[in-house]
Design a protein around this motif. Sequence first.
Motif, PDB file in Angstrom:
ATOM      1  N   ARG A 190       0.810  -1.217   0.000  1.00  0.00           N
ATOM      2  CA  ARG A 190       0.000   0.000   0.000  1.00  0.00           C
ATOM      3  C   ARG A 190       0.843   1.266   0.000  1.00  0.00           C
ATOM      4  N   VAL A 191       1.884   1.295   0.809  1.00  0.00           N
ATOM      5  CA  VAL A 191       2.658   2.541   0.895  1.00  0.00           C
ATOM      6  C   VAL A 191       3.559   2.724  -0.326  1.00  0.00           C
ATOM      7  N   LEU A 192       4.069   1.634  -0.913  1.00  0.00           N
ATOM      8  CA  LEU A 192       4.893   1.773  -2.111  1.00  0.00           C
ATOM      9  C   LEU A 192       4.071   2.304  -3.280  1.00  0.00           C
ATOM     10  N   THR A 193       2.874   1.778  -3.444  1.00  0.00           N
ATOM     11  CA  THR A 193       2.039   2.176  -4.575  1.00  0.00           C
ATOM     12  C   THR A 193       1.214   3.420  -4.275  1.00  0.00           C
ATOM     13  N   GLY A 194       1.098   3.784  -2.989  1.00  0.00           N
ATOM     14  CA  GLY A 194       0.253   4.908  -2.611  1.00  0.00           C
ATOM     15  C   GLY A 194      -1.220   4.581  -2.611  1.00  0.00           C
ATOM     16  N   GLN A 195      -1.559   3.283  -2.768  1.00  0.00           N
ATOM     17  CA  GLN A 195      -2.957   2.862  -2.864  1.00  0.00           C
ATOM     18  C   GLN A 195      -3.454   2.400  -1.496  1.00  0.00           C
ATOM     19  N   MET A 196      -3.785   3.357  -0.651  1.00  0.00           N
ATOM     20  CA  MET A 196      -4.295   3.061   0.685  1.00  0.00           C
ATOM     21  C   MET A 196      -5.812   3.114   0.669  1.00  0.00           C
ATOM     22  N   PRO A 197      -6.486   1.974   0.863  1.00  0.00           N
ATOM     23  CA  PRO A 197      -7.953   1.974   0.819  1.00  0.00           C
ATOM     24  C   PRO A 197      -8.558   2.679   2.026  1.00  0.00           C
ATOM     25  N   ALA A 198      -9.767   3.197   1.855  1.00  0.00           N
ATOM     26  CA  ALA A 198     -10.469   3.830   2.966  1.00  0.00           C
ATOM     27  C   ALA A 198     -10.747   2.825   4.072  1.00  0.00           C
ATOM     28  N   ASP A 199     -11.035   1.585   3.687  1.00  0.00           N
ATOM     29  CA  ASP A 199     -11.260   0.502   4.644  1.00  0.00           C
ATOM     30  C   ASP A 199     -10.020  -0.380   4.680  1.00  0.00           C
ATOM     31  N   PRO A 200      -9.269  -0.398   5.786  1.00  0.00           N
ATOM     32  CA  PRO A 200      -8.026  -1.189   5.832  1.00  0.00           C
ATOM     33  C   PRO A 200      -8.257  -2.687   5.711  1.00  0.00           C
ATOM     34  N   ASP A 201      -9.508  -3.150   5.862  1.00  0.00           N
ATOM     35  CA  ASP A 201      -9.809  -4.575   5.703  1.00  0.00           C
ATOM     36  C   ASP A 201     -10.018  -4.973   4.246  1.00  0.00           C
ATOM     37  N   THR A 202      -9.890  -4.007   3.336  1.00  0.00           N
ATOM     38  CA  THR A 202     -10.022  -4.290   1.907  1.00  0.00           C
ATOM     39  C   THR A 202      -9.006  -5.350   1.472  1.00  0.00           C
ATOM     40  N   LEU A 203      -9.461  -6.280   0.663  1.00  0.00           N
ATOM     41  CA  LEU A 203      -8.569  -7.327   0.159  1.00  0.00           C
ATOM     42  C   LEU A 203      -7.872  -6.806  -1.097  1.00  0.00           C
ATOM     43  N   ASP A 204      -6.669  -6.316  -0.923  1.00  0.00           N
ATOM     44  CA  ASP A 204      -5.916  -5.783  -2.050  1.00  0.00           C
ATOM     45  C   ASP A 204      -4.591  -6.513  -2.225  1.00  0.00           C
ATOM     46  N   PHE A 205      -3.634  -6.232  -1.359  1.00  0.00           N
ATOM     47  CA  PHE A 205      -2.345  -6.908  -1.444  1.00  0.00           C
ATOM     48  C   PHE A 205      -2.383  -8.182  -0.599  1.00  0.00           C
ATOM     49  N   LYS A 206      -1.826  -9.245  -1.150  1.00  0.00           N
ATOM     50  CA  LYS A 206      -1.909 -10.561  -0.518  1.00  0.00           C
ATOM     51  C   LYS A 206      -0.618 -10.882   0.226  1.00  0.00           C
ATOM     52  N   ALA A 207      -0.697 -11.926   1.050  1.00  0.00           N
ATOM     53  CA  ALA A 207       0.474 -12.276   1.873  1.00  0.00           C
ATOM     54  C   ALA A 207       0.423 -13.751   2.239  1.00  0.00           C
ATOM     55  N   TYR A 208       0.683 -14.613   1.265  1.00  0.00           N
ATOM     56  CA  TYR A 208       0.742 -16.046   1.550  1.00  0.00           C
ATOM     57  C   TYR A 208       2.110 -16.405   2.130  1.00  0.00           C
ATOM     58  N   THR A 209       2.168 -17.485   2.874  1.00  0.00           N
ATOM     59  CA  THR A 209       3.454 -17.891   3.435  1.00  0.00           C
ATOM     60  C   THR A 209       4.453 -18.181   2.317  1.00  0.00           C
ATOM     61  N   ALA A 210       5.657 -17.639   2.462  1.00  0.00           N
ATOM     62  CA  ALA A 210       6.769 -17.825   1.521  1.00  0.00           C
ATOM     63  C   ALA A 210       6.450 -17.344   0.110  1.00  0.00           C
ATOM     64  N   SER A 211       5.455 -16.465  -0.027  1.00  0.00           N
ATOM     65  CA  SER A 211       5.125 -15.909  -1.346  1.00  0.00           C
ATOM     66  C   SER A 211       6.008 -14.698  -1.635  1.00  0.00           C
TER      67      SER A 211
END
Length: 279
Positions: A190-211
């Motif tokens: 979010r901070v690198l792209t500047g794309q911070m959603p109004a709702d922080p629970d928005t499903l945007d950037f993912k985070a799988y283990t070892a991804s």
Amino acid sequence: MLEVIYVVRHAFRLGWTVNPTTGVYSTTTGASLSPTGIAADPVLSAHGVAQSLELAQHLRHVQPPVDVVYSSPWYRCLQTLKPFTDEWCAYGKPAGKVKVEPGLGEFFGTAHFKHPSASSVEKLSTLFDNLDRSYTPVRYPNAHGETIQELHDRIAYTLNEIIAVLDADPSQPKSLLICTHAASMIAIGRVLTGQMPADPDTLDFKAYTASLSRFRRKTLELPHYKHEQETMTSDGPSASAKSGAFPKVRYQNYGIRGFWECEQNANADYLSGGPERGW
């Protein structure tokens, strides 16, 4: 200047529990205490170790190749990197040591008690080879935890400082690899792209283990933009890495020292188990 940032979430780990009244952390049933002696600092599971080996194989072939490595100080992150960094550091590159950065560390929610702190680099150096003991950390998380917004502010400030240092590095590194945690990995996107959603629970950037996520710097840094960004980062009180206050970096719609495009969002194609344990 830095061109590409790779971001990895640590591999599958063992667990812990915390008593919300006393703030006492404990290992979960069947899990042995971490080599650091911290209950909230577990080792990888056997599956996680297998993931780290698959990740290392993939990282050997990324383009551009990894020039610099930063890691959260928690054991599971350094253990995830170890199969790759042991070989990478053996190349003898000038930047061939892992920089341990608490500002890229775990997210703990706000609490009336103090959360565990990660081990020092001196302690970690007895457990892992090739850590940069001369590196001075940018930031330490608040011991009483953070709000979601404070997490993003901490990540933005830390990345702003890291990127500035690497841009000015005479060795001219083109790529940076970061190993971190789920919430921090999402915040980095979010901070690198500047794309911070109004709702922080928005499903945007993912985070799988070892991804692995990959961000490429766009060629949109104009002089007026750089001046405005520098002005924003200088606002607020000056602060040491351990103090409670630190300058806030304006990243919404700006990114961090330029616009960054997400080319891969938690890619897990190289893992035999595919994407797991999304957050």
